[in-house]
Design a protein around this motif. Structure first.
Motif, PDB file in Angstrom:
ATOM      1  N   GLU A  65       3.692  -8.946   1.368  1.00 61.56           N
ATOM      2  CA  GLU A  65       4.191  -8.242  -0.046  1.00 61.56           C
ATOM      3  C   GLU A  65       3.450  -8.300  -1.069  1.00 61.56           C
ATOM      4  O   GLU A  65       3.030  -7.388  -2.027  1.00 61.56           O
ATOM      5  N   LEU A  66       2.730  -9.737  -1.401  1.00 64.00           N
ATOM      6  CA  LEU A  66       1.519  -9.715  -2.455  1.00 64.00           C
ATOM      7  C   LEU A  66       0.624  -8.899  -2.458  1.00 64.00           C
ATOM      8  O   LEU A  66      -0.368  -8.515  -2.842  1.00 64.00           O
ATOM      9  N   GLY A  67       0.111  -8.812  -0.557  1.00 64.42           N
ATOM     10  CA  GLY A  67      -0.750  -7.818  -1.613  1.00 64.42           C
ATOM     11  C   GLY A  67      -0.601  -6.558  -0.862  1.00 64.42           C
ATOM     12  O   GLY A  67      -1.074  -6.121  -1.987  1.00 64.42           O
ATOM     13  N   ILE A 101       3.511  -1.640   2.403  1.00 65.70           N
ATOM     14  CA  ILE A 101       5.284  -1.185   2.038  1.00 65.70           C
ATOM     15  C   ILE A 101       6.168  -0.907   3.405  1.00 65.70           C
ATOM     16  O   ILE A 101       7.046  -1.321   2.897  1.00 65.70           O
ATOM     17  N   GLY A 102       5.543   0.150   4.014  1.00 65.86           N
ATOM     18  CA  GLY A 102       6.709   0.849   5.082  1.00 65.86           C
ATOM     19  C   GLY A 102       6.608   0.216   5.726  1.00 65.86           C
ATOM     20  O   GLY A 102       8.038   0.067   6.357  1.00 65.86           O
ATOM     21  N   CYS A 103       5.487  -0.873   7.122  1.00 63.07           N
ATOM     22  CA  CYS A 103       6.369  -1.709   7.009  1.00 63.07           C
ATOM     23  C   CYS A 103       7.333  -2.761   7.060  1.00 63.07           C
ATOM     24  O   CYS A 103       8.336  -3.428   7.663  1.00 63.07           O
ATOM     25  N   ILE A 104       6.748  -3.755   6.057  1.00 59.50           N
ATOM     26  CA  ILE A 104       8.227  -4.425   5.650  1.00 59.50           C
ATOM     27  C   ILE A 104       9.408  -4.045   5.154  1.00 59.50           C
ATOM     28  O   ILE A 104      10.426  -4.368   5.900  1.00 59.50           O
ATOM     29  N   THR A 105       9.558  -2.862   4.858  1.00 61.03           N
ATOM     30  CA  THR A 105      10.974  -1.825   3.991  1.00 61.03           C
ATOM     31  C   THR A 105      11.307  -1.726   5.728  1.00 61.03           C
ATOM     32  O   THR A 105      13.159  -1.706   5.033  1.00 61.03           O
ATOM     33  N   VAL A 132      10.014   5.612   1.090  1.00 58.52           N
ATOM     34  CA  VAL A 132       9.037   6.298   0.563  1.00 58.52           C
ATOM     35  C   VAL A 132       7.844   6.306  -0.164  1.00 58.52           C
ATOM     36  O   VAL A 132       6.606   6.892   0.154  1.00 58.52           O
ATOM     37  N   GLY A 133       7.503   5.534  -1.340  1.00 58.24           N
ATOM     38  CA  GLY A 133       6.871   4.925  -2.038  1.00 58.24           C
ATOM     39  C   GLY A 133       5.618   4.159  -1.120  1.00 58.24           C
ATOM     40  O   GLY A 133       5.037   5.241  -1.260  1.00 58.24           O
ATOM     41  N   GLY A 134       6.010   4.129  -0.032  1.00 59.09           N
ATOM     42  CA  GLY A 134       4.852   3.270   0.857  1.00 59.09           C
ATOM     43  C   GLY A 134       4.790   4.262   1.572  1.00 59.09           C
ATOM     44  O   GLY A 134       2.986   4.267   2.388  1.00 59.09           O
TER      45      GLY A 134
END
Length: 144
Positions: A65-67, A101-105, A132-134
């Motif tokens: 998330e930080l990266g 972002i997509g993977c984490i979400t 969707v943003g990712g």
């Protein structure tokens, strides 16, 4: 009918293009992910277990998330014309951050154990929007 089309066409041509509009999506998405990553620090096994995750998974999520958040900002900054030789690197960083972002979400949505896809769309709209943003940045990169 062609008169209306001509008027509409001329009106749309007179509206200036805002080439920095990607920042309107990039900054809030980055802030959310940086904030979520910072909230997990300091890392603890108890926090990981409360979500049913291993410590290693929790570590990857927090630093992912930080990266991803800092990567979105860095990727956008490297796309400035001043850094012309680094624009390809900025695009790569942006795409990787969007993918992360997509993977984490996706993981966050799965942990919620929704009953159906409809439940995700109707009741988990924040995570759908983050996903969707990712996806947008993963597919468009810094060319947005």
């Amino acid at each position: 009918m062609s008169n209306i089309t001509l008027i509409l066409s001329n009106t749309l041509k007179n509206i200036p293009e805002f080439c920095l509009s990607h920042w309107l999506l990039r900054i809030p998405l980055a802030v959310i992910f940086i904030q979520q990553g910072l909230m997990k620090l300091p890392l603890s096994l108890a926090d990981a277990e409360s979500y049913g995750l291993s410590y290693l998974t929790w570590w990857f999520v927090a630093f992912g998330e930080l990266g991803a958040g800092f990567g979105l900002i860095a990727g956008g900054l490297l796309n400035i014309k001043y850094f012309e030789k680094l624009q390809m690197l900025g695009d790569l960083i942006t795409r990787f951050s969007g993918f992360t972002i997509g993977c984490i979400t996706t993981g966050v949505i799965w942990i919620g154990e929704p009953e159906s896809f409809t439940d995700i769309l109707l009741y988990d709209n924040l995570h759908v929007l983050l996903w969707v943003g990712g996806l947008f940045f993963a597919l468009r990169g810094s060319k947005a």
